[in-house]
Design a protein around this motif. Structure first.
Motif, PDB file in Angstrom:
ATOM      1  N   PHE A 121       0.848  -1.203   0.000  1.00 13.94           N
ATOM      2  CA  PHE A 121       0.000   0.000   0.000  1.00 13.94           C
ATOM      3  C   PHE A 121       0.884   1.254   0.000  1.00 13.94           C
ATOM      4  O   PHE A 121       0.866   2.048   0.937  1.00 13.94           O
ATOM      5  N   LYS A 122       1.674   1.384  -1.077  1.00 17.19           N
ATOM      6  CA  LYS A 122       2.682   2.455  -1.162  1.00 17.19           C
ATOM      7  C   LYS A 122       2.083   3.854  -1.081  1.00 17.19           C
ATOM      8  O   LYS A 122       2.691   4.774  -0.561  1.00 17.19           O
ATOM      9  N   LYS A 123       0.891   4.029  -1.588  1.00 20.44           N
ATOM     10  CA  LYS A 123       0.290   5.361  -1.634  1.00 20.44           C
ATOM     11  C   LYS A 123      -0.647   5.633  -0.454  1.00 20.44           C
ATOM     12  O   LYS A 123      -1.286   6.679  -0.393  1.00 20.44           O
ATOM     13  N   ASP A 124      -0.709   4.699   0.451  1.00 24.04           N
ATOM     14  CA  ASP A 124      -1.613   4.857   1.601  1.00 24.04           C
ATOM     15  C   ASP A 124      -0.925   5.678   2.691  1.00 24.04           C
ATOM     16  O   ASP A 124      -0.113   5.168   3.464  1.00 24.04           O
ATOM     17  N   LYS A 125      -1.255   6.957   2.739  1.00 20.13           N
ATOM     18  CA  LYS A 125      -0.611   7.867   3.707  1.00 20.13           C
ATOM     19  C   LYS A 125      -1.034   7.564   5.139  1.00 20.13           C
ATOM     20  O   LYS A 125      -0.244   7.707   6.072  1.00 20.13           O
ATOM     21  N   ASP A 126      -2.303   7.158   5.301  1.00 22.58           N
ATOM     22  CA  ASP A 126      -2.770   6.810   6.650  1.00 22.58           C
ATOM     23  C   ASP A 126      -1.985   5.638   7.211  1.00 22.58           C
ATOM     24  O   ASP A 126      -1.708   5.578   8.416  1.00 22.58           O
ATOM     25  N   LEU A 127      -1.636   4.701   6.335  1.00 23.31           N
ATOM     26  CA  LEU A 127      -0.860   3.536   6.753  1.00 23.31           C
ATOM     27  C   LEU A 127       0.521   3.961   7.259  1.00 23.31           C
ATOM     28  O   LEU A 127       0.966   3.515   8.328  1.00 23.31           O
ATOM     29  N   LEU A 128       1.166   4.837   6.518  1.00 23.87           N
ATOM     30  CA  LEU A 128       2.481   5.338   6.951  1.00 23.87           C
ATOM     31  C   LEU A 128       2.388   6.030   8.299  1.00 23.87           C
ATOM     32  O   LEU A 128       3.243   5.864   9.167  1.00 23.87           O
ATOM     33  N   ASN A 154       5.512  14.335   0.961  1.00 21.78           N
ATOM     34  CA  ASN A 154       4.573  13.853  -0.062  1.00 21.78           C
ATOM     35  C   ASN A 154       3.114  14.236   0.163  1.00 21.78           C
ATOM     36  O   ASN A 154       2.270  13.946  -0.673  1.00 21.78           O
ATOM     37  N   ASP A 155       2.809  14.840   1.306  1.00 19.82           N
ATOM     38  CA  ASP A 155       1.413  15.207   1.600  1.00 19.82           C
ATOM     39  C   ASP A 155       1.369  16.626   2.154  1.00 19.82           C
ATOM     40  O   ASP A 155       1.203  16.858   3.346  1.00 19.82           O
ATOM     41  N   SER A 156       1.508  17.592   1.252  1.00 18.90           N
ATOM     42  CA  SER A 156       1.609  18.999   1.657  1.00 18.90           C
ATOM     43  C   SER A 156       0.338  19.507   2.340  1.00 18.90           C
ATOM     44  O   SER A 156       0.384  20.404   3.183  1.00 18.90           O
ATOM     45  N   LYS A 161      -0.018  19.025  10.357  1.00 19.93           N
ATOM     46  CA  LYS A 161      -0.309  17.933  11.292  1.00 19.93           C
ATOM     47  C   LYS A 161       0.940  17.078  11.507  1.00 19.93           C
ATOM     48  O   LYS A 161       1.281  16.732  12.648  1.00 19.93           O
ATOM     49  N   TYR A 162       1.635  16.764  10.421  1.00 17.01           N
ATOM     50  CA  TYR A 162       2.826  15.915  10.526  1.00 17.01           C
ATOM     51  C   TYR A 162       3.978  16.651  11.223  1.00 17.01           C
ATOM     52  O   TYR A 162       4.738  16.051  11.989  1.00 17.01           O
ATOM     53  N   LEU A 163       4.076  17.964  10.956  1.00 17.26           N
ATOM     54  CA  LEU A 163       5.127  18.759  11.618  1.00 17.26           C
ATOM     55  C   LEU A 163       4.901  18.816  13.126  1.00 17.26           C
ATOM     56  O   LEU A 163       5.842  18.712  13.908  1.00 17.26           O
TER      57      LEU A 163
END
Length: 547
Positions: A121-128, A154-156, A161-163
């Motif tokens: 699931f390379k494009k699954d951002k929730d998974l990462l 990869n998810d601007s 939230k990620y920062l």
């Protein structure tokens, strides 16, 4: 005809109950109902029966989530492996399965399957994101940050939230400066409660408690985050910083609504104790005891309150009860020993110190040193004070007491070092300024420095008779007898029953050529200290001098 209808009814009922046992749709509806009601034991039986009838993908998924909810992680992994044999990997199972690996400390399968999930699931951002959270739970902060960096890149749209998450992980890693740098940049665009909380946590980590308290208090007052935990945080920091007025104000209007919360009652009692409002403190610790008669902490503070009120029998009663309830708490033995020492029961205190469960701690070494000091074994006392200060070097008063002990054995360099350390830790510790200054004055050393130190002490307590005596003695040693007289006269008026101060005023009268007044004050000093041989000799000398 009646027999016909009876047969139809019988067949219908038989089919109904047969359907209940075998119809997957009916069983699944029953399973869902049990889950909604929280009847997980019955729900488990039903889903296991469903899987025997039909190995359906959805049944497996539901079973895995049910096992996660009831925390049967070993069984969860077995079911997951069976699911994998029959179906393709499902990204929704990432969190329950990998979490189960963490809870069972199965790090080998965790690493193996997190790679599998990510490859599929390379494009699954929730998974990462979920995997980064699990790495945080593992304490592998660097890998968690690496995944967050990938998401930031990869998810601007969700980069803020990620920062914030990255700042949180850096804070968990105790890299507070890097975390604060990210938070400050985020603040340029938007300020929100979660960001402020992380900022306050970083400031705490950097020991900037005052700024952290300001932020927590601002959040509490804004009511944007209504939380008892936030209130506790503000209270704890207020108490840590000694801001008991603020802590009192925060709890005063709310303590009635937390009437059965023993932690808040303890805190309020402690705040009142530190404000010397002993009756109020006693009230709240007594409430704590009424809620739980085996509340050892309440007994401990009641003992301290009764000591301050000079009701020693009751002080001893409560500390004994605290030890009886919790015999493993060494602080209670320390305090009990202190009470015995204060009553000059030195042998009993010495025996009690031997019973302390954990002797390798700062309070034990301190009290043992304090006991030796009472016995005038100053070098031995210092041995224990030094051991205590190695374990707890941030206690200003302890450094002050160590300085006084060094002065007793005439080690002036070490005494000065200890006094310097004490006022660095607590710039308001007037006793330290005074003792340091008087020690120098008495020996005729660094008189200008001694004067500055005692002036500092007098800033805090301008009418303290002992500090006034110290300043008078500095001027005496400087040969400025008129100034010395002014301070020593005030000192005697403030403390008329201290033989040293009374003798000092006699000494300055001698320098002012008023021998009769000098003799009068020396004789008064001798009445207060009849065994002072040097003073007797001085009186005899000037009585017979004919001056």
């Amino acid at each position: 005809m009646r027999i016909y209808y009876f047969l139809i009814t019988f067949i219908f009922i038989s089919c109904y109950f047969s359907r209940e046992k075998e119809d997957p749709l009916f069983l699944y509806m029953l399973y869902s109902s049990k889950v909604e009601k929280g009847e997980y034991k019955e729900a488990r039986k039903l889903i296991e029966r469903l899987l025997k009838i039909k190995k359906d993908r959805e049944y497996f998924r539901d079973y895995i989530f049910l096992l996660y909810n009831i925390k049967d992680f070993n069984k969860l992994k077995k079911v997951f492996f069976e699911f994998e044999k029959n179906f393709e990997l499902d990204s929704t199972l990432t969190y329950p399965f990998l979490s189960a690996c963490i809870f069972t400390r199965d790090f080998k399968n965790f690493e193996k399957y997190q790679k599998k999930f990510r490859e599929k699931f390379k494009k699954d951002k929730d998974l990462l994101y979920l995997i980064s959270v699990l790495y945080q739970a593992l304490g592998d902060f660097d890998r968690a940050i690496s995944l967050l960096d990938e998401l930031i890149k990869n998810d601007s749209l969700n980069s803020k939230k990620y920062l914030l998450d990255k700042a949180r992980v850096l804070s968990m890693k105790k890299d507070y400066m890097s975390a604060l740098s990210i938070i400050n940049k985020l603040e340029e665009d938007e300020i929100f409660p979660e960001l402020l909380i992380e900022k306050a946590i970083c400031l705490e980590g950097l020991n900037d408690y005052k700024e952290a308290l300001k932020i927590y208090r601002k959040l509490l007052l804004s009511k944007k985050i209504a939380s008892q935990n936030l209130l506790r945080k503000v209270l704890n920091l207020s108490i840590f910083l000694g801001n008991y007025e603020l802590a009192d104000t925060l709890l005063k209007g709310k303590i009635d609504s937390f009437f059965y919360d023993v932690d808040f009652i303890h805190q309020y009692g402690f705040i009142k104790y530190m404000k010397n409002e002993f009756k109020e403190a006693m009230k709240y610790f007594s409430i704590a005891l009424s809620l739980n008669p085996k509340d050892d902490l309440a007994h401990y503070y009641l003992s301290r309150i009764f000591y301050r009120e000079k009701l020693m029998d009751r002080a001893f009663y409560h500390i004994k009860k605290a030890i009886e309830i919790n015999p493993k708490n060494y602080e209670y033995y320390i305090y009990y020993s202190f009470l015995l020492i204060s009553e000059r029961k030195l042998k009993e205190a010495e025996e009690l110190l031997k019973e302390i469960p954990d002797k390798n701690n700062a309070p034990y070494f301190y009290l043992t040193g304090f006991l030796e000091k009472q016995k005038r074994n100053y070098k031995r006392a210092l041995f224990f004070y030094e051991k205590s200060l190695k374990l707890d070097s941030l206690d200003a008063r302890k450094w002050f007491e160590a300085g006084a002990l060094y002065e007793e054995i005439n080690d002036i360099k070490k005494a000065e070092k200890a006094f310097r350390k004490s006022v660095k830790l607590d710039s308001t510790l007037s006793e330290s300024y005074n003792y340091w200054g008087y020690m120098l004055a008495e020996r005729g050393l660094k008189l200008d420095t001694a004067k500055i130190l005692i002036e500092k002490a007098l800033e805090f307590e301008p009418d303290n008779g002992y500090y006034l005596d110290s300043m008078g003695w500095v001027y005496y040693m400087m040969g400025k007898y008129d100034s010395a007289f002014v301070y020593l006269k005030r000192a005697v008026e403030s403390v008329p029953d201290d033989p040293v101060i009374v003798e000092h005023l006699g000494d300055v009268y001698l320098k002012l050529n008023q021998i009769d007044k000098a003799l009068n004050y020396w004789q008064e000093a001798l009445k207060l200290e009849p065994l002072n041989k040097n003073l007797k000799k001085k009186i005899e000398k000037y009585k017979n001098s004919g001056i």
